[in-house]
Design a protein around this motif. Structure first.
Motif, PDB file in Angstrom:
ATOM      1  N   ALA A  59       0.844  -1.208   0.000  1.00  0.00           N
ATOM      2  CA  ALA A  59       0.000   0.000   0.000  1.00  0.00           C
ATOM      3  C   ALA A  59       0.875   1.253   0.000  1.00  0.00           C
ATOM      4  O   ALA A  59       0.513   2.292  -0.535  1.00  0.00           O
ATOM      5  N   PHE A  60       2.070   1.161   0.593  1.00  0.00           N
ATOM      6  CA  PHE A  60       2.972   2.320   0.668  1.00  0.00           C
ATOM      7  C   PHE A  60       3.893   2.421  -0.546  1.00  0.00           C
ATOM      8  O   PHE A  60       4.780   3.242  -0.591  1.00  0.00           O
ATOM      9  N   GLY A  61       3.685   1.548  -1.549  1.00  0.00           N
ATOM     10  CA  GLY A  61       4.498   1.596  -2.769  1.00  0.00           C
ATOM     11  C   GLY A  61       5.256   0.296  -2.972  1.00  0.00           C
ATOM     12  O   GLY A  61       5.246  -0.582  -2.106  1.00  0.00           O
ATOM     13  N   ARG A  63       8.328  -2.185  -3.116  1.00  0.00           N
ATOM     14  CA  ARG A  63       9.596  -2.340  -2.394  1.00  0.00           C
ATOM     15  C   ARG A  63      10.280  -3.595  -2.904  1.00  0.00           C
ATOM     16  O   ARG A  63       9.661  -4.668  -2.986  1.00  0.00           O
TER      17      ARG A  63
END
Ligand SMILES: N[C@@H](CCC(=O)N[C@@H](CS)C(=O)NCC(=O)O)C(=O)O
Length: 202
Positions: A59-61, A63
């Motif tokens: 959700a935060f990008g 990785r």
């Protein structure tokens, strides 16, 4: 879309990450890699072009994680907290996870490539000291611990266990009793059977 892209080839250390995904109960999207035609997406994610490499579409990008022990631990952090060490297990967990990634990996691969420290002076500056010191130290741990952290299986066993399993199967580690007993224990894991366990005996 799957929440992970997993660059994979069955003839590689990617099997260790496959075991870790299975232990975490996550089904990644597989990107099959041919050695002589590596996908641009792999090289963009990891210029080393090494497997395993994973991309977590979080959700935060996105990785990227490479390196088997980092992938194992990351998957436990993100997906399977029950496989993380409890406070009293952390010392063994991190000690042996990194011992396997550093000294054990280096001792085994250096020997396979025909290099050994030639005297006490070289042993002092070589991180693994010598092949025998490294393997004896690992074997001593498993002489009185069923798993990396004692009684309980944790994600560290996926990586340490893979090193031991691989080493015993392919003869790159001596068949010491404590290592063989540890191998037999981890081979009982259903997730092991679906990954490393699928490799035929040599
Ligand atoms: N330090 C890495 C080693 C990964 C590695 O060497 N993978 C090999 C396959 S077992 C690879 O991708 N080789 C392809 C290449 O170097 O081009 C890890 O622990 O994940």
């Amino acid at each position: 879309m799957a929440s992970y892209t997993f660059f994979f080839n069955p003839m590689s250390r990617a099997l260790i990450a496959q075991w870790a995904f299975a232990e975490a109960g996550v089904e990644p999207g597989i990107a099959l890699v041919e050695w002589d035609n590596k996908p641009v997406a792999l090289l963009d994610a990891n210029p080393m072009g090494k497997l395993p490499t994973i991309i977590h579409h979080a959700a935060f990008g996105d990785r990227v994680v490479s390196e088997c022990p980092a992938i194992c631990h990351y998957l436990a952090e993100m997906e399977a907290p029950e496989l993380l060490p409890r406070p009293e297990e952390k010392a063994d967990y991190f000690r042996w996870l990194l011992f396997a990634a550093g000294p054990v990996e280096a001792a085994v691969t250096n020997r396979a490539m025909g290099w050994e420290p030639k005297d006490a002076k070289q042993e002092m500056t070589t991180g693994f000291g010598s092949f025998d010191r490294t393997i004896d130290t690992l074997a001593r741990h498993f002489a009185d611990h069923d798993h990396v952290c004692g009684d309980r299986f944790t994600m560290a066993d996926v990586y340490v266990g893979s090193q031991v399993d691989w080493g015993l199967r392919f003869g790159s580690m001596p068949a010491l009793d404590s290592l063989k007993a540890y191998q037999a224990r981890i081979q009982q894991r259903p997730a092991y059977k679906a990954s490393l366990g699928a490799i035929p005996e040599s």
